[in-house]
Scaffold this motif. Structure first.
Motif, PDB file in Angstrom:
ATOM      1  N   UNK A  75      -5.553 -16.600 -45.561  1.00  0.00           N
ATOM      2  CA  UNK A  75      -7.311 -15.943 -45.108  1.00  0.00           C
ATOM      3  C   UNK A  75      -7.233 -15.523 -43.762  1.00  0.00           C
ATOM      4  N   UNK A  76      -6.375 -15.619 -43.114  1.00  0.00           N
ATOM      5  CA  UNK A  76      -5.730 -15.464 -41.536  1.00  0.00           C
ATOM      6  C   UNK A  76      -5.651 -14.033 -41.405  1.00  0.00           C
ATOM      7  N   UNK A  77      -4.588 -13.854 -42.625  1.00  0.00           N
ATOM      8  CA  UNK A  77      -3.885 -12.071 -42.530  1.00  0.00           C
ATOM      9  C   UNK A  77      -4.327 -11.357 -42.124  1.00  0.00           C
ATOM     10  N   UNK A  78      -4.748 -10.352 -41.412  1.00  0.00           N
ATOM     11  CA  UNK A  78      -5.438  -8.820 -41.622  1.00  0.00           C
ATOM     12  C   UNK A  78      -4.785  -7.819 -42.909  1.00  0.00           C
ATOM     13  N   UNK A  79      -6.010  -7.459 -43.508  1.00  0.00           N
ATOM     14  CA  UNK A  79      -5.608  -6.351 -44.703  1.00  0.00           C
ATOM     15  C   UNK A  79      -4.802  -5.580 -44.265  1.00  0.00           C
ATOM     16  N   UNK A  80      -4.352  -5.374 -42.907  1.00  0.00           N
ATOM     17  CA  UNK A  80      -2.804  -3.970 -43.206  1.00  0.00           C
ATOM     18  C   UNK A  80      -1.142  -5.619 -43.162  1.00  0.00           C
ATOM     19  N   UNK A  81      -1.526  -6.828 -42.613  1.00  0.00           N
ATOM     20  CA  UNK A  81      -0.718  -7.668 -43.180  1.00  0.00           C
ATOM     21  C   UNK A  81       0.027  -7.816 -44.586  1.00  0.00           C
ATOM     22  N   UNK A 101     -13.544   1.191 -43.464  1.00  0.00           N
ATOM     23  CA  UNK A 101     -12.904  -0.110 -42.673  1.00  0.00           C
ATOM     24  C   UNK A 101     -13.144  -1.070 -43.545  1.00  0.00           C
ATOM     25  N   UNK A 102     -13.783  -1.482 -44.507  1.00  0.00           N
ATOM     26  CA  UNK A 102     -14.560  -2.675 -45.537  1.00  0.00           C
ATOM     27  C   UNK A 102     -15.879  -3.108 -45.032  1.00  0.00           C
ATOM     28  N   UNK A 103     -15.709  -4.557 -45.849  1.00  0.00           N
ATOM     29  CA  UNK A 103     -17.404  -4.854 -46.095  1.00  0.00           C
ATOM     30  C   UNK A 103     -16.973  -5.832 -44.358  1.00  0.00           C
ATOM     31  N   UNK A 104     -16.649  -5.896 -43.529  1.00  0.00           N
ATOM     32  CA  UNK A 104     -16.863  -6.673 -42.511  1.00  0.00           C
ATOM     33  C   UNK A 104     -17.395  -5.229 -41.611  1.00  0.00           C
ATOM     34  N   UNK A 105     -18.064  -5.773 -40.281  1.00  0.00           N
ATOM     35  CA  UNK A 105     -19.182  -4.445 -39.702  1.00  0.00           C
ATOM     36  C   UNK A 105     -18.734  -4.724 -38.049  1.00  0.00           C
ATOM     37  N   UNK A 106     -18.791  -3.838 -37.600  1.00  0.00           N
ATOM     38  CA  UNK A 106     -17.635  -3.766 -36.071  1.00  0.00           C
ATOM     39  C   UNK A 106     -17.079  -4.168 -35.787  1.00  0.00           C
ATOM     40  N   UNK A 107     -16.305  -3.507 -37.170  1.00  0.00           N
ATOM     41  CA  UNK A 107     -14.173  -3.534 -36.808  1.00  0.00           C
ATOM     42  C   UNK A 107     -13.450  -2.405 -37.572  1.00  0.00           C
ATOM     43  N   UNK A 108     -12.062  -2.098 -37.608  1.00  0.00           N
ATOM     44  CA  UNK A 108     -11.557  -1.305 -37.650  1.00  0.00           C
ATOM     45  C   UNK A 108     -10.709  -1.921 -38.814  1.00  0.00           C
ATOM     46  N   UNK A 109     -10.392  -1.437 -39.751  1.00  0.00           N
ATOM     47  CA  UNK A 109      -9.268  -1.980 -40.968  1.00  0.00           C
ATOM     48  C   UNK A 109      -7.858  -2.920 -40.119  1.00  0.00           C
ATOM     49  N   UNK A 119      -8.770  -5.161 -37.675  1.00  0.00           N
ATOM     50  CA  UNK A 119      -9.159  -6.311 -37.220  1.00  0.00           C
ATOM     51  C   UNK A 119      -9.407  -7.295 -39.142  1.00  0.00           C
ATOM     52  N   UNK A 120     -10.135  -6.947 -40.046  1.00  0.00           N
ATOM     53  CA  UNK A 120     -10.339  -6.755 -41.042  1.00  0.00           C
ATOM     54  C   UNK A 120      -9.287  -7.617 -41.356  1.00  0.00           C
ATOM     55  N   UNK A 121     -10.310  -8.807 -41.752  1.00  0.00           N
ATOM     56  CA  UNK A 121      -9.055 -10.281 -42.332  1.00  0.00           C
ATOM     57  C   UNK A 121      -9.241 -10.898 -43.705  1.00  0.00           C
ATOM     58  N   UNK A 122      -8.372 -10.659 -44.355  1.00  0.00           N
ATOM     59  CA  UNK A 122      -8.329 -11.650 -45.573  1.00  0.00           C
ATOM     60  C   UNK A 122      -9.413 -12.837 -46.202  1.00  0.00           C
ATOM     61  N   UNK A 123     -10.014 -13.200 -44.927  1.00  0.00           N
ATOM     62  CA  UNK A 123     -11.065 -14.306 -45.424  1.00  0.00           C
ATOM     63  C   UNK A 123     -12.782 -13.898 -45.482  1.00  0.00           C
TER      64      UNK A 123
END
Lengths: 247, 221
Positions: free
Chosen positions: A29-35, A75-83, A85-89
């Motif tokens: 869950x702590x991984x970023x989307x790019x990871x 940039x996915x379902x989160x707000x005010x973040x780039x991809x 910074x999007x985390x798998x959580x």
């Protein structure tokens, strides 16, 4: 987490692409989307398959390089973040995730998830700057008093990282949030006012020439923008464009 | 650095759409006010309708301008929608539009087509018979006929339902369109929030007011 991925694969700009299914396991869950994509690519390398190409650079949310349209949102379902910074959580075990490139006529796909966003560069080159006299007699900008309200608005506009999420998410592929941010960050300040008229006319003309669509004020760009650039900038650009065209 | 003519630019088209929309909103307000009188006062409605239908300035100056305004708004709407669709030749496999924008803002073309179709029926019901009455058959002026013509049209439950359905789509169109027009013309200042509240109130009051008028005449006459 075990995830099913549906990823757009396209060999090059001229070849047709398609969605391809992949599965990744042991995603933390702590991984970023790019990871997560890095892990997928490691597995593809081991299998001897072609890795998934995607844009990234700073991975700190400030460079504007990463993109990706994830589950129907820039940039996915989160707000005010780039991809990056999007985390798998943000996802659940067993989820299916759609990963597509930013789509617009003005953002042609180069390979897989990598798109050519040089149209933004050309818009910037058409007027997104101030002409500075470097003769040695230049006055320090900090000596000019600027109302805090204007300085704050200009700084807010200047936080645009030019990632293109506004274009990707807009149903019309409009670039007006980006262009208006670049117009505003200069026109609100005394140094930028001098060339404000030419700037807005030329940047809008270049934006139109690049083939972006027209803004219909849905507000989707503002919601999906990782830097929270306000629609207020578009109103300001419209106002300035009208004034500059008529006077 | 060369500047293209203003009328070709995307922003100019956007502003033109906004101004034509605001013009139509003005007309809509007048139309609503006159129709509303039919609920309270038959004579007042007849007087106002007679004035609108026989005043030379309204008939031969305002009416053509209104028709041109309607045509411009719809044609430009279709042109812009076509261009906007062309700006994304390959669509997304998954696009979650509801995550960041309202249905009404994303589907102005759909609500616009419904309103346009309604206008066709509305013209067939009222405008064309009125033109035939006055300019083809050249019948005598009868200022008391308007109320009865209005009521007669709302006898039919099917026509009344179509009108109510269309007014609901007018509500959706105005809900986004009215406030959007302020943004398009660059209005964003300390009065914007108040103006937006007025815009939303107008978008609710006028279409649902029209629905009330249609149902009132259907069930009371």
């Amino acid at each position: 987490m075990k995830l099913a991925l549906k990823i757009w694969r396209q060999n090059n700009a001229s070849s047709p692409g398609k969605m391809v299914d992949y599965t990744v396991d042991n995603i933390e869950p702590d991984m970023s989307f790019l990871e997560m994509l890095d892990i997928l690519n490691d597995e593809l390398i081991v299998k001897g398959e072609d890795t998934v190409a995607f844009d990234h650079d700073c991975r700190e949310g400030i460079c504007g390089m990463c993109s990706l349209f994830i589950n129907g949102e820039a940039h996915g379902p989160d707000r005010l973040v780039t991809t990056c910074q999007l985390h798998m959580r943000k996802f659940k075990d067993g989820d299916t995730i759609y990963i597509e490139p930013f789509r617009a006529k003005a953002f042609p796909v180069i390979k897989d998830l990598v798109v050519d966003r040089s149209s933004f560069d050309r818009i910037q080159q058409s007027g997104g700057f101030i002409s500075v006299n470097t003769s040695g007699n230049t006055i320090d900008a900090n000596t000019i008093p600027i109302p805090k309200h204007d300085a704050d608005k200009a700084f807010d506009a200047a936080t645009c990282i030019g990632c293109g999420a506004c274009v990707a998410t807009c149903k019309n592929s409009s670039a007006m949030l980006f262009v208006s941010a670049k117009v505003s960050q200069f026109s609100l300040l005394p140094q930028g006012k001098v060339e404000a008229k030419e700037r807005v006319l030329n940047m809008v003309n270049q934006m139109d020439a690049e083939g972006f669509g027209n803004c219909t004020n849905t507000g989707a760009c503002e919601v999906e923008c990782p830097k929270g650039i306000s629609l207020e900038n578009i109103a300001r650009m419209n106002r300035e464009y009208l004034k500059s065209s008529l006077i | 650095m060369s500047n293209s003519p203003i009328l070709k630019s995307s922003i100019a088209k956007k502003i033109a759409m906004a101004l034509s929309g605001l013009f139509l909103v003005t007309f809509l307000s007048i139309h609503f006010f006159i129709n509303l009188t039919s609920v309270f006062n038959e004579d007042l409605f007849n007087t106002l309708a007679h004035f609108m239908g026989n005043n030379p300035l309204i008939q031969f100056a305002m009416q053509p301008v209104l028709i041109l305004g309607v045509l411009f708004h719809f044609i430009m709407g279709f042109v812009l929608d076509f261009k906007n669709r062309a700006s994304r030749p390959i669509g997304y496999a998954k696009y979650n539009g509801a995550a960041n924008a309202s249905w009404s803002s994303r589907n102005m073309i759909i609500s616009g087509i419904v309103v346009l179709s309604f206008l066709g029926l509305h013209f067939y019901d009222f405008w064309i018979p009125e033109m035939v009455y006055k300019y083809v058959e050249v019948k005598p002026i009868a200022s008391e006929r308007y109320f009865h013509e209005l009521v007669a049209k709302f006898n039919s439950p099917i026509r009344t339902s179509i009108y109510c359905f269309s007014f609901f789509f007018l509500f959706l169109h105005l809900w986004h369109g009215f406030n959007s027009s302020f943004q398009s013309v660059g209005m964003n200042n300390k009065y914007s929030k108040t103006l937006h509240k007025v815009g939303y109130a107008f978008a609710v009051i006028v279409p649902f007011g029209f629905i009330f008028i249609a149902l009132f005449h259907h069930f009371n006459h």
